[in-house]
Design a protein around this motif. Sequence first.
Motif, PDB file in Angstrom:
ATOM      1  N   THR A 168      -9.202  -2.581   8.436  1.00  0.00           N
ATOM      2  CA  THR A 168     -10.285  -3.477   8.021  1.00  0.00           C
ATOM      3  C   THR A 168     -11.580  -3.166   8.772  1.00  0.00           C
ATOM      4  O   THR A 168     -12.667  -3.191   8.200  1.00  0.00           O
ATOM      5  CB  THR A 168      -9.879  -4.937   8.244  1.00  0.00           C
ATOM      6  N   LYS A 169     -11.466  -2.847  10.058  1.00  0.00           N
ATOM      7  CA  LYS A 169     -12.658  -2.539  10.851  1.00  0.00           C
ATOM      8  C   LYS A 169     -13.252  -1.182  10.483  1.00  0.00           C
ATOM      9  O   LYS A 169     -14.479  -1.018  10.478  1.00  0.00           O
ATOM     10  CB  LYS A 169     -12.317  -2.584  12.341  1.00  0.00           C
ATOM     11  N   VAL A 170     -12.395  -0.214  10.186  1.00  0.00           N
ATOM     12  CA  VAL A 170     -12.910   1.099   9.766  1.00  0.00           C
ATOM     13  C   VAL A 170     -13.642   0.961   8.432  1.00  0.00           C
ATOM     14  O   VAL A 170     -14.696   1.570   8.216  1.00  0.00           O
ATOM     15  CB  VAL A 170     -11.770   2.131   9.664  1.00  0.00           C
ATOM     16  N   ALA A 171     -13.075   0.174   7.538  1.00  0.00           N
ATOM     17  CA  ALA A 171     -13.758  -0.213   6.286  1.00  0.00           C
ATOM     18  C   ALA A 171     -14.278   0.977   5.485  1.00  0.00           C
ATOM     19  O   ALA A 171     -15.442   1.020   5.083  1.00  0.00           O
ATOM     20  CB  ALA A 171     -14.900  -1.189   6.602  1.00  0.00           C
ATOM     21  N   ARG A 172     -13.395   1.932   5.253  1.00  0.00           N
ATOM     22  CA  ARG A 172     -13.710   3.068   4.384  1.00  0.00           C
ATOM     23  C   ARG A 172     -12.705   3.066   3.236  1.00  0.00           C
ATOM     24  O   ARG A 172     -11.502   2.886   3.464  1.00  0.00           O
ATOM     25  CB  ARG A 172     -13.626   4.399   5.130  1.00  0.00           C
ATOM     26  N   PRO A 173     -13.143   3.273   1.996  1.00  0.00           N
ATOM     27  CA  PRO A 173     -12.224   3.197   0.855  1.00  0.00           C
ATOM     28  C   PRO A 173     -11.120   4.240   0.866  1.00  0.00           C
ATOM     29  O   PRO A 173     -10.083   4.052   0.222  1.00  0.00           O
ATOM     30  CB  PRO A 173     -13.148   3.377  -0.362  1.00  0.00           C
ATOM     31  N   ASN A 174     -11.318   5.333   1.585  1.00  0.00           N
ATOM     32  CA  ASN A 174     -10.301   6.394   1.640  1.00  0.00           C
ATOM     33  C   ASN A 174      -9.430   6.301   2.887  1.00  0.00           C
ATOM     34  O   ASN A 174      -8.666   7.229   3.186  1.00  0.00           O
ATOM     35  CB  ASN A 174     -10.964   7.772   1.595  1.00  0.00           C
ATOM     36  N   TYR A 175      -9.515   5.181   3.598  1.00  0.00           N
ATOM     37  CA  TYR A 175      -8.764   5.007   4.852  1.00  0.00           C
ATOM     38  C   TYR A 175      -7.841   3.804   4.741  1.00  0.00           C
ATOM     39  O   TYR A 175      -8.280   2.686   4.432  1.00  0.00           O
ATOM     40  CB  TYR A 175      -9.738   4.808   6.016  1.00  0.00           C
ATOM     41  N   GLY A 176      -6.548   4.047   4.974  1.00  0.00           N
ATOM     42  CA  GLY A 176      -5.570   2.966   4.940  1.00  0.00           C
ATOM     43  C   GLY A 176      -4.494   3.187   5.977  1.00  0.00           C
ATOM     44  O   GLY A 176      -4.677   3.959   6.922  1.00  0.00           O
ATOM     45  N   MET A 177      -3.386   2.510   5.785  1.00  0.00           N
ATOM     46  CA  MET A 177      -2.295   2.636   6.749  1.00  0.00           C
ATOM     47  C   MET A 177      -1.010   3.069   6.069  1.00  0.00           C
ATOM     48  O   MET A 177      -0.806   2.869   4.874  1.00  0.00           O
ATOM     49  CB  MET A 177      -2.059   1.335   7.505  1.00  0.00           C
ATOM     50  N   LEU A 178      -0.146   3.668   6.859  1.00  0.00           N
ATOM     51  CA  LEU A 178       1.176   4.086   6.416  1.00  0.00           C
ATOM     52  C   LEU A 178       2.187   3.024   6.849  1.00  0.00           C
ATOM     53  O   LEU A 178       2.226   2.644   8.017  1.00  0.00           O
ATOM     54  CB  LEU A 178       1.532   5.435   7.038  1.00  0.00           C
ATOM     55  N   TYR A 179       2.997   2.563   5.895  1.00  0.00           N
ATOM     56  CA  TYR A 179       4.109   1.656   6.200  1.00  0.00           C
ATOM     57  C   TYR A 179       5.365   2.517   6.259  1.00  0.00           C
ATOM     58  O   TYR A 179       5.707   3.200   5.300  1.00  0.00           O
ATOM     59  CB  TYR A 179       4.243   0.583   5.120  1.00  0.00           C
ATOM     60  N   ASP A 180       6.066   2.480   7.392  1.00  0.00           N
ATOM     61  CA  ASP A 180       7.276   3.281   7.590  1.00  0.00           C
ATOM     62  C   ASP A 180       8.462   2.344   7.796  1.00  0.00           C
ATOM     63  O   ASP A 180       8.471   1.538   8.734  1.00  0.00           O
ATOM     64  CB  ASP A 180       7.095   4.192   8.807  1.00  0.00           C
ATOM     65  N   THR A 181       9.461   2.432   6.925  1.00  0.00           N
ATOM     66  CA  THR A 181      10.598   1.511   7.002  1.00  0.00           C
ATOM     67  C   THR A 181      11.374   1.662   8.301  1.00  0.00           C
ATOM     68  O   THR A 181      11.995   0.697   8.767  1.00  0.00           O
ATOM     69  CB  THR A 181      11.549   1.712   5.805  1.00  0.00           C
ATOM     70  N   PHE A 182      11.369   2.853   8.908  1.00  0.00           N
ATOM     71  CA  PHE A 182      12.055   3.043  10.194  1.00  0.00           C
ATOM     72  C   PHE A 182      11.348   2.272  11.301  1.00  0.00           C
ATOM     73  O   PHE A 182      11.961   1.468  12.014  1.00  0.00           O
ATOM     74  CB  PHE A 182      12.117   4.535  10.544  1.00  0.00           C
ATOM     75  N   HIS A 183      10.055   2.501  11.462  1.00  0.00           N
ATOM     76  CA  HIS A 183       9.324   1.851  12.554  1.00  0.00           C
ATOM     77  C   HIS A 183       9.228   0.342  12.353  1.00  0.00           C
ATOM     78  O   HIS A 183       9.386  -0.434  13.308  1.00  0.00           O
ATOM     79  CB  HIS A 183       7.927   2.459  12.673  1.00  0.00           C
ATOM     80  N   GLN A 184       8.968  -0.084  11.116  1.00  0.00           N
ATOM     81  CA  GLN A 184       8.817  -1.513  10.877  1.00  0.00           C
ATOM     82  C   GLN A 184      10.148  -2.252  11.006  1.00  0.00           C
ATOM     83  O   GLN A 184      10.182  -3.426  11.358  1.00  0.00           O
ATOM     84  CB  GLN A 184       8.185  -1.748   9.514  1.00  0.00           C
ATOM     85  N   ASN A 185      11.259  -1.567  10.764  1.00  0.00           N
ATOM     86  CA  ASN A 185      12.574  -2.166  10.988  1.00  0.00           C
ATOM     87  C   ASN A 185      12.769  -2.523  12.465  1.00  0.00           C
ATOM     88  O   ASN A 185      13.487  -3.464  12.799  1.00  0.00           O
ATOM     89  CB  ASN A 185      13.669  -1.191  10.546  1.00  0.00           C
ATOM     90  N   ILE A 186      12.088  -1.787  13.339  1.00  0.00           N
ATOM     91  CA  ILE A 186      12.186  -2.035  14.786  1.00  0.00           C
ATOM     92  C   ILE A 186      11.180  -3.095  15.242  1.00  0.00           C
ATOM     93  O   ILE A 186      11.521  -3.998  16.009  1.00  0.00           O
ATOM     94  CB  ILE A 186      11.944  -0.731  15.576  1.00  0.00           C
ATOM     95  N   GLU A 187       9.957  -3.003  14.752  1.00  0.00           N
ATOM     96  CA  GLU A 187       8.868  -3.769  15.346  1.00  0.00           C
ATOM     97  C   GLU A 187       8.544  -5.108  14.702  1.00  0.00           C
ATOM     98  O   GLU A 187       7.954  -5.974  15.350  1.00  0.00           O
ATOM     99  CB  GLU A 187       7.590  -2.914  15.353  1.00  0.00           C
ATOM    100  N   GLU A 188       8.898  -5.298  13.449  1.00  0.00           N
ATOM    101  CA  GLU A 188       8.495  -6.525  12.763  1.00  0.00           C
ATOM    102  C   GLU A 188       9.559  -7.616  12.836  1.00  0.00           C
ATOM    103  O   GLU A 188      10.750  -7.335  12.758  1.00  0.00           O
ATOM    104  CB  GLU A 188       8.199  -6.236  11.284  1.00  0.00           C
ATOM    105  N   LYS A 189       9.117  -8.850  12.966  1.00  0.00           N
ATOM    106  CA  LYS A 189      10.039  -9.976  12.849  1.00  0.00           C
ATOM    107  C   LYS A 189      10.615 -10.046  11.441  1.00  0.00           C
ATOM    108  O   LYS A 189      11.765 -10.416  11.238  1.00  0.00           O
ATOM    109  CB  LYS A 189       9.311 -11.291  13.165  1.00  0.00           C
TER     110      LYS A 189
END
Length: 282
Positions: A168-189
């Motif tokens: 959101t702070k970078v605020a460029r239309p060609n910039y986003g994030m990668l969601y990885d099921t391995f990492h998010q399985n560890i870090e997210e509630k």
Amino acid sequence: MLLGFNLLLWTTHVTQEHFHLFEEIRKTGYDGVELPIFEGDPEHFRKVGQVAKDAGLRITAVTVLPDEQTSAISPDPASRANALKRLHWALDCLSAAGGELLCGPFYQPLGVFTGEPATTEERAGIVEVHSQAADYAAKLNLKLAVEPLNRFECHALNTVEDTAAVVTKVARPNYGMLYDTFHQNIEEKDPVGVILPNIAQINHVHVSENDRGTPGKGHVPWDATFKAFKKGGYQGFYTIEAFGRALPALAAATRVWRDFFPSRDEVYRFGHDFLREAHAKA
């Protein structure tokens, strides 16, 4: 469903000895490949990209920042400048290959910790470097997808919420994030629950099993995950990322001490069939 396969299963640097894989991957039914860009030059990747395109495959890529002298979170302006230079090089290589998106944890070197949570200054460094990198990528008609990693590999970005805030702070239309099921399985509630609230920031997905092994042979909640992405209208790539001990440097950096699958063939063949079916049913 756009389904890709990350070539880190075989190598950290694709050369002629790996070219036969493109045809095999396409025959299996994949839409694209993800190239590691860790070394080499644009001319090398121009040749690699041509072989992939001749096989009918679209191209994404993954890169990393190699050391503390090349870090977007460093308080040293020279280190941040080196990080931007590194990203320019990776984007030039991807552009030469005819690719479309560069992903990865390209904000800090893997396995380097301060012993403290990420600071406001470190996050500001990411925004500073990535804003400039996104502008450069836009000139090449490329996208960037920054990847949060689990706490055992990095500290600057671990959760979807924190990474979405950077996007959101970078605020460029060609910039986003990668969601990885391995990492998010560890870090997210709630690994599935964070998808829809942040779907606007997600522009790439790694479909990795909870142990980095073959998708469908662990406990990632695939049905719920795909339902969330479908509900959110996600149209980007789902790319399998899996690797074992065959690449010692990568295994050490990602804390992989044992193999998680009986063969590489199982990963890309079973993984393909399982994910296609799971996505269709979701």
